[in-house]
Design an enzyme around this catalytic site. Structure first.
Site, PDB file in Angstrom:
ATOM      1  N   ASP A 110       0.870  -1.167   0.000  1.00 17.18           N
ATOM      2  CA  ASP A 110       0.000   0.000   0.000  1.00 17.18           C
ATOM      3  C   ASP A 110       0.913   1.226   0.000  1.00 17.18           C
ATOM      4  O   ASP A 110       2.103   1.147   0.321  1.00 17.18           O
ATOM      5  CB  ASP A 110      -0.974   0.000   1.188  1.00 17.18           C
ATOM      6  CG  ASP A 110      -2.160   0.933   0.911  1.00 17.18           C
ATOM      7  OD1 ASP A 110      -2.060   1.779  -0.005  1.00 17.18           O
ATOM      8  OD2 ASP A 110      -3.186   0.831   1.602  1.00 17.18           O
TER       9      ASP A 110
HETATM   10  C1  BGC Z   1      -4.971   3.355  -0.082  1.00 20.22           C
HETATM   11  C2  BGC Z   1      -5.008   2.398  -1.247  1.00 20.22           C
HETATM   12  C3  BGC Z   1      -4.792   3.152  -2.525  1.00 20.22           C
HETATM   13  C4  BGC Z   1      -3.448   3.876  -2.439  1.00 20.22           C
HETATM   14  C5  BGC Z   1      -3.072   4.647  -3.675  1.00 20.22           C
HETATM   15  C6  BGC Z   1      -3.721   4.229  -0.099  1.00 20.22           C
HETATM   16  O1  BGC Z   1      -3.811   5.243   0.830  1.00 20.22           O
HETATM   17  O2  BGC Z   1      -5.049   2.649   1.123  1.00 20.22           O
HETATM   18  O3  BGC Z   1      -6.231   1.712  -1.258  1.00 20.22           O
HETATM   19  O4  BGC Z   1      -4.860   2.300  -3.615  1.00 20.22           O
HETATM   20  O5  BGC Z   1      -3.485   4.777  -1.360  1.00 20.22           O
HETATM   21  O6  BGC Z   1      -3.845   5.778  -3.813  1.00 20.22           O
END
Ligand code: BGC
Length: 744
Positions: free
Chosen positions: A262
């Protein structure tokens, strides 16, 4: 030596006029051969570069070898607008507006795998058109508590429902040569303290409740990538957790895809190297704008990893495994010459968004058959509530979109009923007048300086004179509602809506409450309001989808993908488990939030059944404008040793005068077990379309896995021979027929 041979063969090609395509570029060759060939040509630095970001959403590939960049995009309900190279702010493109599809809870509420396939195919086409290799979705974390701020991005509480819906979504996306990235693996069940949450979960609970959706996505859906969560699990962060990634995902499930962190979920090189992470993204946000050097070179899986290999701390074998996985991902996506071209905002996508939305809306209650709206009798409609006019595709965190357009509920109602009835709108309350996220704006100015008393008085006045009152409220995408990075603070509706709804019910008995949210809310007025619908966030076609269901152009067929609790003490996680946990210090001396999942497997209706509780609306509940009668379910008397499966049949009849679709649910009950088992568990469902008066035999096949529980000591699924009961229901709280058999 290898390099010398390569040069000689290229030169030979030049002189003989026969340039041979290198194996890794030859897509007639098996993918594993291509991967090995590409790997053998890469320098150590090129391998390192391949596995970490070069910008907010991209990784560089290997320019020297023509190995393409990987571009990721959120996900999971539409393709995110383009952001700057190093920042979350908008890049300012004028051609990156997308089709906003309904939230994933709405998709789950269709209980229709064909809708999940259509959804995946359509959003995948949009991602492909924008030249993305990876769509960061779907999200499938289990609905452990209604307070989780990201429930709207997920598919509800039941592992079987999630599994049935995630597989076609993934397949649909990937049919475009775009990888689905299934997130957030695993146990990312709340947003509060998301970087330090440490769920404490036993193996049985893990395998029965929290893993099945991910397993289905990996093994049946063949998802090409997974995203790890921010949370911890048994002493390590999820994004590089040796149990989750190495032992389970890549080991037990034999999965050959790439694990993506993530954004900002990596904290350390050594554990990221050994814990099964393949690509690092989002570690910090100041890219090239801050500091002495390119920040991406300082990622945990960049320079520190390179140096660690050079000084012998890490072996190149682990790196090669990561590189192989990223190469596979690249060949399946960016370097797949056979992928279709994709499309953005096509008529088909708009139609898909609308159809999924219409099919996801859930009619929870319809006393006196007030719906569908009869325009012969209904000449004056009062529409009340902020969510009737508020655009919701902007906000909520990373799933925020720049929709090409968004039809609000009020606009949809005006379009559908405006010629036949007078529609009067009153705001009723002011909730969140804002409409901006990372530089995208809805363009609406919803500020209103009137006092709550003035707003209520106006709403009651308008409601009093109307033939029908439609209140459209619920939650929105601001912090502590349906939004990333914070959880809700209460189950109650915000902004004084409960009082307003109660007052509206007093002045006009013809009241419809349409709740727009991605998670359950308390409904203390449930007995005073005759009609209640769950409306979700439905994307660009929100208003049209709502209007066609209220008009009866579409007969509602959605069913709840999660229990609608009356209060938090009906939720296993709150009553028996902990939420949001308590502070503790981990082995490395870091402060974490331990969250004992003491409720174990008793999540959602499993907890409701165990304690014989009465929720506001049960899991699987949803009405129609027609009625369905269930006949007697029939099963063979024995599930004999030599049989791999048995068939269960139940006739279902549409006894009303409208065509409709009914989701018939099959729950399994182990009558006597050596271990504690839920009273019943959803193991099959089927959505059937029935004309008025029509009867269909709904057939289900059951295999032994549907009768099994996870035995943590054996680390395997076990079916204990004995009596099993099959409960066929219109919801988990409305069992219409039962049958039983003995399994040998
Ligand atoms: C989220 C993800 C997301 C990523 C990219 C993170 O803060 O938890 O679900 O895909 O950011 O934007």
């Amino acid at each position: 030596m290898k390099k010398l041979l390569l040069c000689v063969s290229v030169l030979l090609g030049v002189f003989t006029g026969k340039a041979e395509t290198p194996v890794y570029l030859d897509d007639s060759k098996p993918i594993e051969e291509r991967v090995e060939d590409a790997l053998s040509r890469m320098t150590l630095r090129e391998k390192i570069n391949l596995i970490h970001a070069q910008s907010k959403f991209s990784a560089p590939g290997v320019p020297r070898l023509g190995i393409a960049e990987i571009w990721c995009t959120d996900g999971p309900m539409g393709v995110r607008p383009e952001v700057l190279w190093d920042e979350w702010e908008q890049a300012g493109w004028t051609n990156d507006s997308c089709t906003a599809f309904p939230s994933l809870t709405a998709l789950a509420a269709t209980w229709n795998p064909d809708m999940a396939l259509l959804y995946g195919k359509s959003i995948g086409e949009e991602a492909r058109f924008r030249n993305k290799s990876v769509l960061l979705g779907p999200g499938i974390n289990v609905y452990r508590t209604p307070l989780n701020g990201r429930n709207f991005e997920y598919m509800g509480e039941d592992p079987y429902l999630i599994s049935e819906m995630v597989v076609p979504y993934v397949q649909g996306v990937q049919s475009n040569g775009v990888a689905a990235c299934v997130k957030h693996f695993a146990l990312n069940n709340n947003e509060i303290n998301r970087h330090t949450s440490n769920p404490i979960v036993d193996d049985r609970t893990l395998y029965e409740i929290y893993l099945p959706g991910f397993k289905a996505a990996a093994t049946e859906g063949d998802a090409w990538s997974f995203m790890g969560g921010y949370n911890l699990f048994r002493g390590e962060h999820a994004s590089y957790n040796p149990i989750l990634m190495n032992q389970i995902l890549k080991g037990e499930w034999d999965w050959d895809g790439a694990v993506i962190s993530d954004w900002g979920a990596v904290h350390d090189t050594a554990t990221a190297v050994s814990g099964g992470l393949d690509m690092e993204f989002g570690s910090w946000t100041n890219g090239l704008t801050n500091g002495q050097s390119n920040a991406y070179d300082n990622y945990f899986l960049a320079q520190p990893y390179l140096e660690g290999i050079q000084n012998g701390t890490y072996s190149e074998d682990e790196l090669n495994d990561k590189v192989r996985r990223v190469l596979r991902l690249t060949f399946r996506t960016a370097m797949n010459r056979n992928r279709p071209w994709g499309a953005m905002n096509s008529d088909e996508h708009v139609a898909a968004a609308r159809e999924i939305g219409e099919e996801g809306i859930v009619l929870l209650k319809n006393d006196n058959n007030i719906l569908p709206i009869d325009t012969h009798k209904t000449k004056k409609i009062a529409v009340i509530g902020e969510n009737a006019i508020k655009k919701m595709t902007v906000g909520g965190g990373s799933s925020s979109l720049k929709a090409r357009y968004e039809i609000t509920p009020l606009e949809g109602l005006q379009k559908r009923f405006g010629d036949e009835a007078e529609i009067i709108y009153a705001r009723g309350y002011v909730g969140d007048p804002s409409g901006n996220y990372n530089g995208v704006s809805t363009g609406q100015d919803l500020s209103d300086s009137r006092s709550p008393e003035e707003l209520t008085a106006e709403a009651l006045q308008v409601a009093k004179d109307a033939d029908l009152v439609i209140f459209i409220g619920g939650l929105n995408k601001s912090d502590h509602q349906d939004a990333e990075d914070s959880d809700r603070e209460t189950l109650s509706l915000p902004y004084g809506q409960d009082e307003l709804i109660t007052s509206l019910a007093k002045v006009n008995p013809n009241l419809v409450m349409l709740n727009i949210s991605g998670t359950g809310v308390a409904m203390p007025w449930v007995n005073e309001v005759p009609v209640i619908l769950q409306g979700w966030y439905l994307g660009n076609e929100t208003g049209n989808a709502i209007a066609s269901v209220l008009a009866g152009d579409v007969n509602p067929s959605g069913k709840l993908p999660y229990t609608y609790y009356a209060s938090l003490d009906q939720v296993g996680a709150h009553a028996e488990g902990e939420y949001p946990g308590h502070k503790s210090i981990d082995a490395l001396g870091n402060e974490v939030m331990d969250i004992p999942y003491n409720e174990g497997i008793y999540v959602g209706y499993r907890y409701i059944d165990k304690n014989k509780l009465k929720p506001t609306f049960p899991f699987g509940h949803g009405l129609s404008y027609t009625n369905y009668e269930y006949g007697k379910a029939v099963a063979p008397k024995f599930f004999a040793k030599d049989d791999d499966k048995i068939e269960i049949v139940v006739p279902v009849t549409n006894t009303g005068d409208r065509k409709g679709k009914e989701t018939v649910q099959l729950y399994v009950r182990d009558v006597k077990s050596s271990v504690d088992r839920p009273y019943k568990e959803l193991k099959r469902f089927k959505k059937v379309e029935l004309n008025p008066g029509e009867t269909k035999d709904v057939k289900f096949e059951l295999d032994r896995s549907a009768l099994s529980y996870f035995d943590a000591d054996k680390h395997d699924w076990v079916m204990e021979p004995g009596d099993f009961e099959i409960l066929i229901g219109a919801s988990s709280g409305d069992i219409r027929s039962k049958t039983s058999f003995k399994a040998e």
